[in-house]
Design a protein around this motif. Structure first.
Motif, PDB file in Angstrom:
ATOM      1  N   ASN A 192     -42.974  10.632  40.593  1.00 64.20           N
ATOM      2  CA  ASN A 192     -43.745   9.394  40.730  1.00 64.20           C
ATOM      3  C   ASN A 192     -43.062   8.168  40.128  1.00 64.20           C
ATOM      4  O   ASN A 192     -43.625   7.084  40.118  1.00 64.20           O
ATOM      5  CB  ASN A 192     -45.142   9.550  40.111  1.00 64.20           C
ATOM      6  N   ARG A 193     -41.841   8.349  39.625  1.00 63.72           N
ATOM      7  CA  ARG A 193     -41.105   7.194  39.119  1.00 63.72           C
ATOM      8  C   ARG A 193     -39.608   7.462  39.122  1.00 63.72           C
ATOM      9  O   ARG A 193     -39.167   8.614  39.101  1.00 63.72           O
ATOM     10  CB  ARG A 193     -41.559   6.830  37.708  1.00 63.72           C
ATOM     11  N   VAL A 194     -38.843   6.357  39.163  1.00 64.20           N
ATOM     12  CA  VAL A 194     -37.397   6.431  39.012  1.00 64.20           C
ATOM     13  C   VAL A 194     -37.075   6.314  37.528  1.00 64.20           C
ATOM     14  O   VAL A 194     -37.615   5.460  36.828  1.00 64.20           O
ATOM     15  CB  VAL A 194     -36.706   5.297  39.798  1.00 64.20           C
ATOM     16  N   LEU A 195     -36.225   7.197  37.022  1.00 69.83           N
ATOM     17  CA  LEU A 195     -35.851   7.195  35.611  1.00 69.83           C
ATOM     18  C   LEU A 195     -34.531   6.459  35.418  1.00 69.83           C
ATOM     19  O   LEU A 195     -33.629   6.563  36.260  1.00 69.83           O
ATOM     20  CB  LEU A 195     -35.717   8.624  35.090  1.00 69.83           C
ATOM     21  N   THR A 196     -34.418   5.745  34.309  1.00 70.84           N
ATOM     22  CA  THR A 196     -33.180   5.041  33.968  1.00 70.84           C
ATOM     23  C   THR A 196     -32.741   5.463  32.583  1.00 70.84           C
ATOM     24  O   THR A 196     -33.502   5.360  31.617  1.00 70.84           O
ATOM     25  CB  THR A 196     -33.377   3.519  33.999  1.00 70.84           C
ATOM     26  N   ARG A 197     -31.502   5.972  32.479  1.00 75.34           N
ATOM     27  CA  ARG A 197     -30.935   6.378  31.197  1.00 75.34           C
ATOM     28  C   ARG A 197     -29.441   6.069  31.193  1.00 75.34           C
ATOM     29  O   ARG A 197     -28.746   6.418  32.142  1.00 75.34           O
ATOM     30  CB  ARG A 197     -31.133   7.882  30.935  1.00 75.34           C
ATOM     31  N   HIS A 198     -28.995   5.436  30.121  1.00 72.72           N
ATOM     32  CA  HIS A 198     -27.566   5.169  29.937  1.00 72.72           C
ATOM     33  C   HIS A 198     -26.965   4.469  31.153  1.00 72.72           C
ATOM     34  O   HIS A 198     -25.843   4.760  31.579  1.00 72.72           O
ATOM     35  CB  HIS A 198     -26.810   6.467  29.652  1.00 72.72           C
TER      36      HIS A 198
END
Length: 240
Positions: A152-158
């Motif tokens: 249900n969402r796009v994740l953003t990391r680094h």
């Protein structure tokens, strides 16, 4: 058993948002959360939060990833590679709460293997201790027959963005093998990289789980099972 998580382990954290990684997912569901709220801090817990915690996994790759994460976050959590049935002979420690989370019990494929796994978990509980089993609601998944399930969402990391989804192979009969193609779509600048991991499951009904708990010498004392929910947990204690 073949390590089907050998390649998935490196991407596994992308299945969870940051809140899920920090605070847990299954342990915040109703049945597990109620139990942990009643459990005093400083109690020994086989898998989780704010207590004296040990972690185990049947996949060597998952153990290595977990150990690396614990080191990065400076967490003193012992982690061992071990199957559930072998736990009593591998760890001398016994626990106030034994958590089997992440829908992992389904990998003990079949009645006999699951009873052996549950027996191992029961033997890890101290007198007065509890065993918590977290599971996907396989009956609901099989009945709905939704092939594609997108996060249900796009994740953003680094600096990287990732969207994951499941593409299911769902047979007509619940007891037959179900296959999940877990797909990660990574966006890095103007480039897109896709990784796919195939994981197979041998589902069970909540009734079968309850029967196998009894055969393993466990007695159910709580649950948050609802036929309309995607997941549930059962809480059990060693039978008298």
């Amino acid at each position: 058993m073949a390590d089907s998580y050998l390649t998935l382990a490196a991407d596994y954290d992308w299945l969870f948002d940051d809140d899920g990684l920090t605070d847990g997912g299954a342990i915040n569901q109703t049945a597990a959360a109620r139990l942990l709220q009643r459990t005093s801090r400083g109690s020994a817990v086989l898998e989780r939060r704010g207590f004296d915690v040990w972690a185990t996994d049947g996949s060597e790759a998952m153990v290595e990833e977990a150990a690396a994460r614990f080191r990065r976050e400076q967490l003193a959590v012992p982690v061992r590679h071990c199957l559930w049935a072998d736990l009593p002979g591998t760890l001398a420690e016994r626990f106030d709460v034994v958590l089997c989370v992440g829908n992992s019990l389904v990998h003990a494929a079949g009645r006999d293997a699951m009873v052996e796994a549950l027996t191992g978990l029961r033997r890890m509980a101290r007198p007065g201790g509890h065993v918590v089993i977290d599971s996907r609601n396989w009956e609901k998944l099989n009945a709905e027959r939704r092939i594609v399930r997108v996060a249900n969402r796009v994740l953003t990391r680094h600096g990287r963005r990732c969207l994951n989804f499941y593409a299911w192979e769902i047979p007509g009969r619940l007891e037959d093998e179900h296959v999940a193609h877990i797909v990660f779509v990574f966006e890095d600048g103007d480039r897109v990289e896709t990784r796919e991991h195939r994981i197979s499951f041998r589902p069970f009904t909540v009734g079968e789980l309850r029967e196998r708990l009894e055969l393993a010498g466990l007695r159910e004392v709580g649950t948050d099972y609802d036929a309309s929910d995607d997941r549930y947990a059962l809480v059990a204690v060693p039978a008298e």
